[in-house]
Design an enzyme around this catalytic site. Structure first.
Site, mmCIF file in Angstrom:
data_model
loop_
_atom_site.group_PDB
_atom_site.id
_atom_site.type_symbol
_atom_site.label_atom_id
_atom_site.label_comp_id
_atom_site.label_asym_id
_atom_site.label_seq_id
_atom_site.Cartn_x
_atom_site.Cartn_y
_atom_site.Cartn_z
ATOM 1 N N TYR A 34 -98.147 42.640 56.371
ATOM 2 C CA TYR A 34 -98.191 41.393 57.278
ATOM 3 C C TYR A 34 -97.033 41.673 58.084
ATOM 4 O O TYR A 34 -97.472 41.483 59.410
ATOM 5 C CB TYR A 34 -97.967 40.287 56.432
ATOM 6 C CG TYR A 34 -98.046 39.138 57.087
ATOM 7 C CD1 TYR A 34 -99.360 38.638 57.694
ATOM 8 C CD2 TYR A 34 -96.964 38.279 57.491
ATOM 9 C CE1 TYR A 34 -99.571 37.270 58.310
ATOM 10 C CE2 TYR A 34 -97.013 36.871 58.256
ATOM 11 C CZ TYR A 34 -98.437 36.513 58.550
ATOM 12 O OH TYR A 34 -98.551 35.500 59.287
ATOM 13 N N LYS A 64 -97.513 42.012 62.057
ATOM 14 C CA LYS A 64 -97.027 40.918 63.221
ATOM 15 C C LYS A 64 -95.835 41.477 64.072
ATOM 16 O O LYS A 64 -95.851 40.948 65.405
ATOM 17 C CB LYS A 64 -96.420 39.462 62.396
ATOM 18 C CG LYS A 64 -97.440 38.952 61.798
ATOM 19 C CD LYS A 64 -98.480 38.277 62.668
ATOM 20 C CE LYS A 64 -99.591 37.273 61.828
ATOM 21 N NZ LYS A 64 -100.594 36.648 62.994
HETATM 22 N N1 LIG Z 1 -99.701 29.454 57.694
HETATM 23 C C1 LIG Z 1 -98.477 29.760 58.058
HETATM 24 O O1 LIG Z 1 -97.477 29.676 57.431
HETATM 25 C C2 LIG Z 1 -98.367 30.762 59.239
HETATM 26 C C3 LIG Z 1 -97.054 31.161 59.374
HETATM 27 C C4 LIG Z 1 -96.768 32.185 60.657
HETATM 28 C C5 LIG Z 1 -97.966 32.588 61.183
HETATM 29 N N2 LIG Z 1 -99.203 32.143 60.890
HETATM 30 C C6 LIG Z 1 -100.242 32.747 61.551
HETATM 31 O O2 LIG Z 1 -101.170 31.876 61.872
HETATM 32 C C7 LIG Z 1 -102.709 32.198 62.022
HETATM 33 C C8 LIG Z 1 -103.289 31.082 61.396
HETATM 34 O O3 LIG Z 1 -102.987 31.059 60.021
HETATM 35 P P1 LIG Z 1 -103.414 29.874 59.164
HETATM 36 O O4 LIG Z 1 -102.436 29.613 58.192
HETATM 37 O O5 LIG Z 1 -104.090 28.847 60.043
HETATM 38 O O6 LIG Z 1 -104.544 30.801 58.157
HETATM 39 P P2 LIG Z 1 -106.160 30.174 57.556
HETATM 40 O O7 LIG Z 1 -106.048 28.983 57.102
HETATM 41 O O8 LIG Z 1 -106.416 31.027 56.477
HETATM 42 O O9 LIG Z 1 -106.951 30.596 58.777
HETATM 43 C C9 LIG Z 1 -107.101 31.709 59.220
HETATM 44 C C10 LIG Z 1 -108.361 31.727 60.099
HETATM 45 O O10 LIG Z 1 -108.601 33.113 60.441
HETATM 46 C C11 LIG Z 1 -109.776 33.711 60.262
HETATM 47 N N3 LIG Z 1 -110.105 34.910 60.115
HETATM 48 C C12 LIG Z 1 -109.383 35.855 59.112
HETATM 49 N N4 LIG Z 1 -110.102 36.931 59.395
HETATM 50 C C13 LIG Z 1 -110.685 37.001 60.308
HETATM 51 C C14 LIG Z 1 -111.490 38.249 60.906
HETATM 52 N N5 LIG Z 1 -111.756 39.167 60.561
HETATM 53 N N6 LIG Z 1 -112.472 37.858 62.217
HETATM 54 C C15 LIG Z 1 -112.293 36.589 62.590
HETATM 55 N N7 LIG Z 1 -111.590 35.482 61.977
HETATM 56 C C16 LIG Z 1 -110.900 35.788 60.835
HETATM 57 C C17 LIG Z 1 -110.201 32.679 59.202
HETATM 58 O O11 LIG Z 1 -111.956 32.733 59.157
HETATM 59 P P3 LIG Z 1 -113.045 33.615 58.223
HETATM 60 O O12 LIG Z 1 -112.017 33.866 56.764
HETATM 61 O O13 LIG Z 1 -113.988 32.723 58.103
HETATM 62 O O14 LIG Z 1 -113.006 34.586 59.083
HETATM 63 C C18 LIG Z 1 -109.605 31.436 59.385
HETATM 64 O O15 LIG Z 1 -110.508 30.705 60.310
HETATM 65 C C19 LIG Z 1 -102.531 33.721 61.454
HETATM 66 O O16 LIG Z 1 -102.439 34.722 62.625
HETATM 67 C C20 LIG Z 1 -101.398 33.699 60.734
HETATM 68 O O17 LIG Z 1 -100.540 34.935 60.406
HETATM 69 C C21 LIG Z 1 -99.273 31.371 59.759
#
Ligand SMILES: NC(=O)c1ccc[n+]([C@@H]2O[C@H](COP(=O)([O-])OP(=O)(O)OC[C@H]3O[C@@H](n4cnc5c(N)ncnc54)[C@H](OP(=O)(O)O)[C@@H]3O)[C@@H](O)[C@H]2O)c1
Length: 244
Positions: free
Chosen positions: A158, A162
């Site tokens: 990860y 990133k």
């Molecule tokens: N949550 C945190 O604490 C956090 C912190 C820092 C950064 N981020 C970043 O923020 C972003 C969103 O995270 P989140 O926490 O909202 O995660 P989440 O709730 O798990 O949502 C992830 C989304 O990405 C989609 N996705 C995953 N693999 C995919 C693929 N191969 N093709 C198309 N869509 C895909 C998922 O849908 P499907 O599985 O249906 O494809 C889902 O809609 C990510 O890039 C994450 O690394 C999150």
């Protein structure tokens, strides 16, 4: 005029089916943008679109796996054709496996994380650029992570994905500066989403961090989408409280 209006803009949000991407898609539509919603799960993006339409907005669901270049090309051309162009791309789709040290890790899983978080982002940017250039301006916003800047034990895939995404953001920004296309990273810090339900997720932060709801990321996502054409680029904007 509302300085955060997105009237007449067309946006694509990847990973719009849940979590941060869904919150951004709903907010951009509320601000007036037509929003192309992408993810692999058709039911989740259909639900995002239904919610937007019920609230009087405009959106289209395009089931997409960002690791597949042809699917990403289809996403971008479908949204641009449907809404008459493309102005904003939020590269948000991402995955995060549980924590595992390199020594005990699984090479295939490592590859998959980099494939979605970094190479998927490359496919999205590459497909979108000609459409943004056609408009004479645009915004690309990548969802980065503090781990991409500092790393954390057990998060090699990860963190490296990133870190690469942050460098892709900077390189793209330099390549696209003369086209009025700004490229910036949004670092949300810990957010309570499905990504963080695994053991050792949000709990590791204790009370040292601001644990956010997806909606807490929206003001910064709106800010980045509404900066002037020759506004900030190649920058990382973070919502973290601490440097770790
Ligand atoms: N949550 C945190 O604490 C956090 C912190 C820092 C950064 N981020 C970043 O923020 C972003 C969103 O995270 P989140 O926490 O909202 O995660 P989440 O709730 O798990 O949502 C992830 C989304 O990405 C989609 N996705 C995953 N693999 C995919 C693929 N191969 N093709 C198309 N869509 C895909 C998922 O849908 P499907 O599985 O249906 O494809 C889902 O809609 C990510 O890039 C994450 O690394 C999150």
């Amino acid at each position: 005029m509302n300085p955060q209006s997105l009237e007449h803009k067309v946006a694509i949000v990847t990973g719009a089916g849940r979590g941060i991407g869904r919150a951004i898609a709903l907010a951009y539509a509320e601000a007036g943008a037509a929003v192309g919603c992408a993810a692999r799960s058709p039911g989740e993006i259909a639900d995002t679109v239904e919610t937007i339409v019920k609230r009087g907005g405009n959106a289209l669901a395009v089931p997409t796996d960002v690791t597949r270049p042809a699917a990403v090309e289809h996403l971008v051309s479908t949204v641009a054709a449907h809404f008459g162009g493309l102005d904003i791309v939020v590269i948000n789709a991402g995955i995060s496996p549980g924590r595992v040290p390199v020594e005990a890790g699984d090479a295939e899983q490592w590859h998959e994380v980099v494939n979605v978080n970094l190479i998927g982002a490359y496919h999205c940017a590459r497909a979108a650029i000609p459409h943004l250039k056609r408009r004479g301006a645009g915004k690309i916003i990548t969802l980065g992570s503090g781990m991409g800047h500092r790393g954390k034990p057990g998060s090699s895939a990860y963190s490296c994905s990133k870190a690469g995404l942050w460098m892709l953001t900077r390189v793209l920004a330099q390549e696209l500066w003369d086209d009025n296309i700004s490229v910036n990273e949004l670092v949300p810090g810990p957010v309570d989403t499905a990504m963080n339900t695994a053991p050792g997720g949000l709990a590791t932060f204790g009370d040292s961090e601001w644990i956010k709801a997806p909606e807490d990321v929206v003001p910064l996502a709106l800010f980045l989408a509404t900066q002037p054409d020759r506004g900030p680029s190649a920058q990382s904007f973070s919502l973290m409280r601490r440097d770790g």
